[in-house]
Design an enzyme around this catalytic site. Structure first.
Site, PDB file in Angstrom:
ATOM      1  N   SER A 106      -0.058 -14.637  -4.480  1.00  0.00           N
ATOM      2  CA  SER A 106      -0.823 -13.391  -4.570  1.00  0.00           C
ATOM      3  C   SER A 106      -2.304 -13.618  -4.877  1.00  0.00           C
ATOM      4  O   SER A 106      -3.020 -14.173  -4.069  1.00  0.00           O
ATOM      5  CB  SER A 106      -0.172 -12.471  -5.609  1.00  0.00           C
ATOM      6  OG  SER A 106      -0.850 -11.253  -5.698  1.00  0.00           O
ATOM      7  N   ASP A 250      -2.323 -11.732  -0.889  1.00  0.00           N
ATOM      8  CA  ASP A 250      -1.182 -11.459  -0.009  1.00  0.00           C
ATOM      9  C   ASP A 250      -1.155 -10.013   0.468  1.00  0.00           C
ATOM     10  O   ASP A 250      -0.183  -9.571   1.090  1.00  0.00           O
ATOM     11  CB  ASP A 250       0.138 -11.835  -0.691  1.00  0.00           C
ATOM     12  CG  ASP A 250       0.434 -10.975  -1.903  1.00  0.00           C
ATOM     13  OD1 ASP A 250      -0.525 -10.586  -2.598  1.00  0.00           O
ATOM     14  OD2 ASP A 250       1.615 -10.678  -2.160  1.00  0.00           O
ATOM     15  N   ASP A 252      -0.707  -7.071  -0.783  1.00  0.00           N
ATOM     16  CA  ASP A 252       0.162  -5.972  -1.215  1.00  0.00           C
ATOM     17  C   ASP A 252      -0.623  -4.996  -2.093  1.00  0.00           C
ATOM     18  O   ASP A 252      -0.129  -3.941  -2.461  1.00  0.00           O
ATOM     19  CB  ASP A 252       1.443  -6.469  -1.913  1.00  0.00           C
ATOM     20  CG  ASP A 252       1.169  -7.367  -3.099  1.00  0.00           C
ATOM     21  OD1 ASP A 252      -0.006  -7.677  -3.369  1.00  0.00           O
ATOM     22  OD2 ASP A 252       2.151  -7.780  -3.759  1.00  0.00           O
TER      23      ASP A 252
END
Ligand code: MG
Length: 490
Positions: A106, A250, A252
């Site tokens: 992440s 990432d 998100d």
């Protein structure tokens, strides 16, 4: 599922560590094997999709996980470099797929990487599923019979299907009419493969920054903080853009910069989305639409949701639990103040590109600039502190940490009733995750302080929110002193 507890591997967002330090090829292969065995025991078979972010070590870890999965008898489909939500979408929309693996750390620095396992429906795994994998990881498992080792396939086009899904859940025509000038900053992460193209399809004039995949993160570190995005904010203002959009590594999560180059905090964008989604739901005939958010989110979310006629449900911190409560309660929207938002109209996991498309949709349909939307959200002030108890560990590991945490929280709860003397009166308490105390405040504004042990470090976190900065800081300081006095008695 396998019973008995094993040492914990998974944190809130999968397993993370420094590459070839705490997380290496041997570790990754064993994780793959444990996941394959877990799935085959539960479903009788295992078909797993796997994808990665842009980190230098992602191919190495992916190959190792694939090897473990194949050894355990799973069929593996490699979908390549994709944002986490694209991998989750691909898993959730393949009826034959029993699970997924995302190789990502992440927003962590480039030397980190991680392994995140995904359920068959594309959502982040429930804790019981992770415990099953952990138990198998530490037990005496072996690979499948040689006749049953898995097959490996490569699938092209996962990102294309994902991009189509985002567009199908967005008011494309309304956005196209506005021809927004957009700065998109992908933090050199996985969104480089998708977000600039989605924005083009939304009719935007797209100026991309840090949108070439590079695991060294040369533009800035992959956590989209105000500090990391200072240059990006400058570009938004100087090029006269309507909005700046930035993802974490990432993709998100998404944060926004308004047309003046001002960073919009994650709690403010969360509140803008909550307000809009509740209003939409009410228009479509849903009574008292539900919004789900974690206990540490701003009270601004509750303020705007109740003003629009909806209701807020609080959960423990972490997107998997937010998503599961959303599914249970039929919520229209959910998320946290870190830029992670979940739109149930599309799917039950965080999606950075969906956040970006939705913010443009709100600007297009309301005709308001981002700064005007942000100005409609009640203003709160936050403060943070922590109490370090590493000296009490005396070299002992995770088990000692968890014992100290439990003793501390027990003592804290008992002492709050009798020994806590704040300069504010306590008017409410919630114990969903740690202890959250609401204290007296003026008007409709809410003042609170949350005491919660960290899951990974030997610290007790103290966070507050108030109608003014001075009160927020006093709350952290007074509760911090009280927490320290309790810690000294342990
Ligand atoms: Mg992320």
């Amino acid at each position: 599922m396998v019973k008995d507890k094993a040492p914990r591997l998974f944190g809130t967002n999968g397993v993370r560590g420094v590459v070839n330090g705490t997380i290496d090829a041997q570790f990754a292969a064993r994780m793959g094997l444990a996941f394959a065995v877990s799935l085959r025991r539960r479903f009788g078979r295992a078909r797993v999709k796997i994808g990665t972010d842009t980190r230098l070590s992602s191919e190495m870890l992916k190959s190792a996980v694939v090897s473990g999965l194949l050894s355990g008898g799973a069929e593996v489909v490699d979908i390549g470099m994709c944002p986490s939500p694209s991998i989750q979408y691909s898993v959730g929309n393949d009826m034959d797929c029993n699970g997924g693996v995302i190789i990502t750390a992440s927003h962590n620095p480039p030397q980190f990487n991680g392994i995140k396992c995904i359920s068959a429906d594309g959502t982040e795994m429930a804790r019981e599923e992770e415990e099953d994998i952990e138990r198998l990881f530490f037990s005496d498992i072996s690979g499948a019979d040689w006749t049953e080792t898995g097959n490996f396939f490569v699938e092209e086009g996962a990102n294309n299907s994902y991009m189509d899904a985002i567009l199908s859940a967005t008011d494309v025509e309304a956005i196209k009419k506005r021809k927004f000038r957009v700065i998109i900053d992908c933090s050199n992460g996985a969104a480089s493969c998708t977000s600039p193209y989605i924005l083009e399809k939304l009719g935007c004039i797209v100026i991309s920054l840090n949108c070439h995949p590079d695991g060294l993160f040369p533009g800035h570190m992959s956590e989209p903080t105000e500090e990391n995005l200072r240059d990006t904010a400058g570009v938004v203002a100087s090029l006269g853009a309507d909005i700046g959009i930035a993802h974490d590594g990432d993709a998100d999560r998404t944060v926004f910069i308004d047309e003046n180059g001002t960073y919009v905090s994650g709690n403010v964008s969360l509140s803008i989305f909550a307000k809009y989604e509740v209003a939409l739901a009410i228009k479509s005939g849903i009574e008292r639409p539900v919004v789900v958010t974690a206990i540490d989110s701003s009270s601004a979310v509750e303020d705007v949701v109740s003003e629009e006629g909806g209701v807020v449900r609080h959960t423990k911190i972490g997107s998997p639990v937010v998503a599961r409560v959303m599914m249970r309660d039929g919520a229209v929207f959910g998320g946290e103040g870190n830029g992670g938002t979940i739109f149930s109209s599309l799917h039950y996991f965080r999606d950075g590109a969906m956040s970006a498309a939705k913010m443009l949709e709100i600007m297009a349909t309301t005709g308001k600039k981002l700064s005007e939307l942000a100005a409609e959200i009640p203003v709160y002030y936050q403060a943070k502190g922590s109490v370090d108890y590493s000296s009490l560990l005396k070299g002992r590991g995770v088990e000692a940490m968890s014992e100290i945490k439990n003793r501390f929280m027990g003592k804290l709860e008992n002492s709050i009733e009798n020994d806590l003397h704040l300069s504010f009166s306590v008017i409410g308490k919630k114990t969903i995750d740690g202890i959250k105390l609401y204290v007296e405040s003026r008007g409709s504004c809410k003042n609170w302080v949350l005491v919660r042990p960290s899951g990974t470090e030997p610290i007790i976190r103290v966070a507050s929110e108030a109608c003014d900065q001075e009160t927020a800081e006093r709350l952290v300081s007074e509760i911090g002193v009280f927490a320290l006095s309790i810690m000294k008695k342990i």
